[in-house]
Design an enzyme around this catalytic site. Structure first.
Site, PDB file in Angstrom:
ATOM      1  N   ASN A  76       0.803  -1.223   0.000  1.00 37.15           N
ATOM      2  CA  ASN A  76       0.000   0.000   0.000  1.00 37.15           C
ATOM      3  C   ASN A  76       0.838   1.276   0.000  1.00 37.15           C
ATOM      4  O   ASN A  76       0.400   2.291  -0.535  1.00 37.15           O
ATOM      5  CB  ASN A  76      -0.927   0.004   1.221  1.00 37.15           C
ATOM      6  CG  ASN A  76      -1.520   1.374   1.487  1.00 37.15           C
ATOM      7  OD1 ASN A  76      -2.426   1.835   0.792  1.00 37.15           O
ATOM      8  ND2 ASN A  76      -0.990   2.060   2.506  1.00 37.15           N
ATOM      9  N   TYR A 141       3.609  10.174 -11.453  1.00 37.66           N
ATOM     10  CA  TYR A 141       2.789   9.242 -10.670  1.00 37.66           C
ATOM     11  C   TYR A 141       2.127   8.215 -11.573  1.00 37.66           C
ATOM     12  O   TYR A 141       2.135   7.017 -11.281  1.00 37.66           O
ATOM     13  CB  TYR A 141       1.735  10.033  -9.892  1.00 37.66           C
ATOM     14  CG  TYR A 141       0.870   9.195  -8.978  1.00 37.66           C
ATOM     15  CD1 TYR A 141       1.339   8.794  -7.728  1.00 37.66           C
ATOM     16  CD2 TYR A 141      -0.406   8.801  -9.356  1.00 37.66           C
ATOM     17  CE1 TYR A 141       0.559   8.024  -6.884  1.00 37.66           C
ATOM     18  CE2 TYR A 141      -1.195   8.034  -8.520  1.00 37.66           C
ATOM     19  CZ  TYR A 141      -0.713   7.651  -7.288  1.00 37.66           C
ATOM     20  OH  TYR A 141      -1.496   6.872  -6.454  1.00 37.66           O
ATOM     21  N   LYS A 145       2.551   4.083 -11.546  1.00 39.14           N
ATOM     22  CA  LYS A 145       1.427   3.172 -11.326  1.00 39.14           C
ATOM     23  C   LYS A 145       1.188   2.270 -12.537  1.00 39.14           C
ATOM     24  O   LYS A 145       0.779   1.114 -12.388  1.00 39.14           O
ATOM     25  CB  LYS A 145       0.164   3.966 -10.981  1.00 39.14           C
ATOM     26  CG  LYS A 145       0.214   4.621  -9.600  1.00 39.14           C
ATOM     27  CD  LYS A 145       0.384   3.585  -8.490  1.00 39.14           C
ATOM     28  CE  LYS A 145       0.301   4.213  -7.110  1.00 39.14           C
ATOM     29  NZ  LYS A 145       0.414   3.210  -6.013  1.00 39.14           N
ATOM     30  N   THR A 176      -8.020  11.096   1.540  1.00 39.50           N
ATOM     31  CA  THR A 176      -6.799  10.886   2.314  1.00 39.50           C
ATOM     32  C   THR A 176      -5.903  12.111   2.168  1.00 39.50           C
ATOM     33  O   THR A 176      -6.180  13.019   1.380  1.00 39.50           O
ATOM     34  CB  THR A 176      -6.035   9.638   1.830  1.00 39.50           C
ATOM     35  OG1 THR A 176      -5.611   9.852   0.468  1.00 39.50           O
ATOM     36  CG2 THR A 176      -6.911   8.397   1.903  1.00 39.50           C
TER      37      THR A 176
END
Length: 227
Positions: A76, A141, A145, A176
């Site tokens: 995670n 990013y 991913k 988050t």
């Protein structure tokens, strides 16, 4: 996979989605090692804090030695620097690849023999809708991913003969710290994402799509590939 009495290692478990995943596993009867670079920041009842920095080989080796009874690994831990690939700082690009791609790969390599020796189990990689959708503003990013998605597919095939399944969780914006600047109406509750992820593990899903945005992008990807 029956999560009751599973022994899980969750990286980045001190906050955000990782904390919800660890909490959900405890609720479902699992023994949970809540891994973080600074284990003193883990304040979740019922878990075992575990020092693990996904960019430090020695830390990974030590964690695998301590959590020698693991049957479930949840990769995670991740970062987002919002770096474009051309105009962004190349050190930011490297950092995202180190944490979001090389990190989970290194942790999986360390824990695969542990899980195999314990009779097999599962690896869950937390990915993103940006595995498939690659806006320039988030190029670093998205690239990390996308690489992690490819890694998940390849590792799934490699680990299957060893009794280890690999699941990939894809999700858009969650409420988050990483998405603090995103309007609330665009974000999904990380507790709901965690519940879907754990349901997906129990059902043996290879890919878990946690929200409408992700499902739409994946469907569009499939449609474009068929043209």
């Amino acid at each position: 996979m029956d999560l009751n009495n599973t022994v899980a290692v969750v990286t980045g478990a001190n906050r955000g989605l990782g904390r919800h995943l660890a909490a959900g596993l405890v609720e479902r009867g699992a023994k949970v090692y809540a891994a973080a670079r600074n284990p003193e920041t883990v304040d979740l009842p019922g878990v075992i804090p575990l020092k693990l920095d996904v960019t430090d080989a020695g830390s990974i080796t030590a964690a695998a030695r301590i959590a020698s009874d693991a049957t479930l690994l949840v990769n995670n831990a991740g970062i987002s620097t919002s770096a474009p690939l051309i105009s962004g700082d190349i050190d930011d690009v490297r950092s995202e690849m180190d944490v979001n791609f090389y990190g989970p790969l290194a942790v999986t390599r360390a824990f695969a023999p542990v899980i195999e020796n314990n009779g097999g189990g599962t690896v869950l990689n937390v990915l993103s809708v940006l595995s498939w959708f690659h806006p320039a503003a988030l190029g670093s990013y998205a690239s990390s991913k996308a690489a992690a998605w490819a890694m998940s597919d390849a590792v799934r095939e490699e680990l299957a003969p060893r009794g280890i399944s690999v699941s990939a969780l894809h999700v858009a914006y969650m409420d988050t710290d990483m998405a603090a600047g995103v309007p609330a109406e665009q974000k999904i509750d990380p507790a709901d994402v965690a519940a879907q992820a754990l349901d997906g593990i129990e059902s043996g899903l290879a890919e878990i799509l946690a929200d409408d945005t992700t499902r739409y992008v994946k469907q569009s990807l499939s449609s474009s590939n068929s043209e």
